[in-house]
Design a protein around this motif. Structure first.
Motif, PDB file in Angstrom:
ATOM      1  N   LYS A 161     -22.233  32.419 -18.562  1.00 15.55           N
ATOM      2  CA  LYS A 161     -21.416  33.492 -17.978  1.00 15.55           C
ATOM      3  C   LYS A 161     -21.433  33.417 -16.452  1.00 15.55           C
ATOM      4  N   LEU A 162     -22.612  33.134 -15.877  1.00 13.54           N
ATOM      5  CA  LEU A 162     -22.712  33.051 -14.422  1.00 13.54           C
ATOM      6  C   LEU A 162     -21.890  31.889 -13.892  1.00 13.54           C
ATOM      7  N   GLN A 163     -21.943  30.742 -14.599  1.00 14.90           N
ATOM      8  CA  GLN A 163     -21.149  29.590 -14.178  1.00 14.90           C
ATOM      9  C   GLN A 163     -19.658  29.901 -14.259  1.00 14.90           C
ATOM     10  N   ASP A 164     -19.249  30.548 -15.342  1.00 17.35           N
ATOM     11  CA  ASP A 164     -17.846  30.934 -15.517  1.00 17.35           C
ATOM     12  C   ASP A 164     -17.390  31.849 -14.387  1.00 17.35           C
ATOM     13  N   GLU A 165     -18.215  32.864 -14.083  1.00 18.76           N
ATOM     14  CA  GLU A 165     -17.864  33.813 -13.020  1.00 18.76           C
ATOM     15  C   GLU A 165     -17.786  33.121 -11.659  1.00 18.76           C
ATOM     16  N   THR A 166     -18.732  32.185 -11.402  1.00 17.61           N
ATOM     17  CA  THR A 166     -18.755  31.484 -10.116  1.00 17.61           C
ATOM     18  C   THR A 166     -17.509  30.626  -9.931  1.00 17.61           C
ATOM     19  N   VAL A 167     -17.146  29.859 -10.970  1.00 19.54           N
ATOM     20  CA  VAL A 167     -15.973  28.992 -10.877  1.00 19.54           C
ATOM     21  C   VAL A 167     -14.704  29.817 -10.718  1.00 19.54           C
ATOM     22  N   ARG A 168     -14.584  30.916 -11.478  1.00 23.07           N
ATOM     23  CA  ARG A 168     -13.388  31.766 -11.360  1.00 23.07           C
ATOM     24  C   ARG A 168     -13.276  32.386  -9.970  1.00 23.07           C
ATOM     25  N   LYS A 169     -14.411  32.756  -9.390  1.00 24.07           N
ATOM     26  CA  LYS A 169     -14.404  33.320  -8.039  1.00 24.07           C
ATOM     27  C   LYS A 169     -13.925  32.289  -7.026  1.00 24.07           C
ATOM     28  N   ILE A 170     -14.500  31.064  -7.102  1.00 22.76           N
ATOM     29  CA  ILE A 170     -14.111  29.997  -6.169  1.00 22.76           C
ATOM     30  C   ILE A 170     -12.643  29.639  -6.343  1.00 22.76           C
ATOM     31  N   MET A 171     -12.190  29.531  -7.605  1.00 23.82           N
ATOM     32  CA  MET A 171     -10.799  29.168  -7.873  1.00 23.82           C
ATOM     33  C   MET A 171      -9.833  30.228  -7.361  1.00 23.82           C
ATOM     34  N   GLY A 172     -10.240  31.488  -7.402  1.00 28.04           N
ATOM     35  CA  GLY A 172      -9.385  32.541  -6.848  1.00 28.04           C
ATOM     36  C   GLY A 172      -9.158  32.335  -5.363  1.00 28.04           C
ATOM     37  N   PHE A 173     -10.255  32.040  -4.628  1.00 26.27           N
ATOM     38  CA  PHE A 173     -10.123  31.758  -3.199  1.00 26.27           C
ATOM     39  C   PHE A 173      -9.314  30.483  -2.971  1.00 26.27           C
ATOM     40  N   ALA A 174      -9.538  29.457  -3.824  1.00 30.45           N
ATOM     41  CA  ALA A 174      -8.846  28.180  -3.654  1.00 30.45           C
ATOM     42  C   ALA A 174      -7.339  28.344  -3.828  1.00 30.45           C
ATOM     43  N   ARG A 175      -6.921  29.118  -4.832  1.00 28.98           N
ATOM     44  CA  ARG A 175      -5.488  29.342  -5.046  1.00 28.98           C
ATOM     45  C   ARG A 175      -4.871  30.072  -3.852  1.00 28.98           C
ATOM     46  N   ASP A 176      -5.572  31.089  -3.359  1.00 31.72           N
ATOM     47  CA  ASP A 176      -5.053  31.827  -2.205  1.00 31.72           C
ATOM     48  C   ASP A 176      -4.945  30.923  -0.984  1.00 31.72           C
ATOM     49  N   LEU A 177      -5.978  30.101  -0.765  1.00 26.14           N
ATOM     50  CA  LEU A 177      -5.973  29.201   0.386  1.00 26.14           C
ATOM     51  C   LEU A 177      -4.880  28.154   0.254  1.00 26.14           C
ATOM     52  N   SER A 178      -4.700  27.616  -0.958  1.00 28.42           N
ATOM     53  CA  SER A 178      -3.656  26.621  -1.189  1.00 28.42           C
ATOM     54  C   SER A 178      -2.278  27.204  -0.892  1.00 28.42           C
TER      55      SER A 178
END
Length: 221
Positions: free
Chosen positions: A45-62
């Motif tokens: 669950k922690l890994q899932d939450e971490t990746v989703r958090k990073i991907m949210g920032f990555a999509r916004d930055l992209s």
């Protein structure tokens, strides 16, 4: 047989990848199975939450970078159009490379147009002619050229070539008739299939200082 009612998740639940069914929270595994959230290990669950958090920032930055690039191209295009209207000629010439600077010489934007090229069957003819030259050269003679040819055609990987080393061959001053025909074959094999435009940004504290690149590429930031 239990009837499963899939409910509309909230924005927060959807962002967390949760599926709400019959009032319970589930998360999909890699096979598409719905796993009750309480059955998922804490570290997963922690890994899932971490990746989703990073991907949210990555999509916004992209999306932000895409908008920035569009605005940059539009702004430079407008400036180029003004110069063309004023002087009747495009900045950058036929190739399209151009540089823009602030009045104080401390900020710079460079646009570099890189041709995308492919090589035709003439390249195999060139390789055959070059191999003939190398076979006749005495052992130990022109070893640096042998090495360059090996790198250019990357003979350990069939069909692979190294463009930069291949172009280095064209610069060599060798008068052998077969070598000259090989160089002609290389030139005739080159076809420009398109071009890609790169925009780079630089700054410095004073006009006497070296330029520092403003990096946007994550690998170089």
């Amino acid at each position: 047989m239990e009837v499963v009612f899939i409910e509309q998740p909230s924005a927060t639940e959807a962002a967390a990848g949760l599926v709400i069914a019959n009032g319970r929270s589930y998360i999909s595994d890699a096979k598409g199975n719905l796993v009750p959230i309480e059955n998922v290990r804490a570290e997963d669950k922690l890994q899932d939450e971490t990746v989703r958090k990073i991907m949210g920032f990555a999509r916004d930055l992209s999306a932000q970078i895409a908008r920035f690039r569009s605005h940059t191209v539009a702004d430079l295009g407008s400036f180029d159009a003004l110069l063309e209207q004023e002087y009747g000629s495009k900045i950058g010439g036929q190739k399209g490379n151009r540089t823009y600077q602030t009045f104080d010489g401390c900020l710079k934007v460079q646009v570099q147009v890189s041709d995308q090229i492919s090589f035709g069957p003439q390249l195999q003819i060139a390789k055959s002619l070059i191999d003939g030259c190398i076979m006749e050269w005495s052992e130990g003679s022109r070893d640096e050229i042998r090495a360059l040819v090996m790198r250019a055609f990357n003979t350990e990987k069939e069909g692979q070539i190294n463009k930069s080393d291949l172009f280095m061959l064209l610069r060599l001053d060798i008068r052998d008739e077969r070598w000259l025909r090989a160089m002609d074959a290389i030139r005739n094999s080159i076809t420009v299939t398109g071009s890609k435009e790169y925009v780079r940004f630089y700054e410095r504290d004073t006009p006497k200082d070296d330029w520092r690149a403003i990096t946007i590429d994550l690998a170089k930031a």
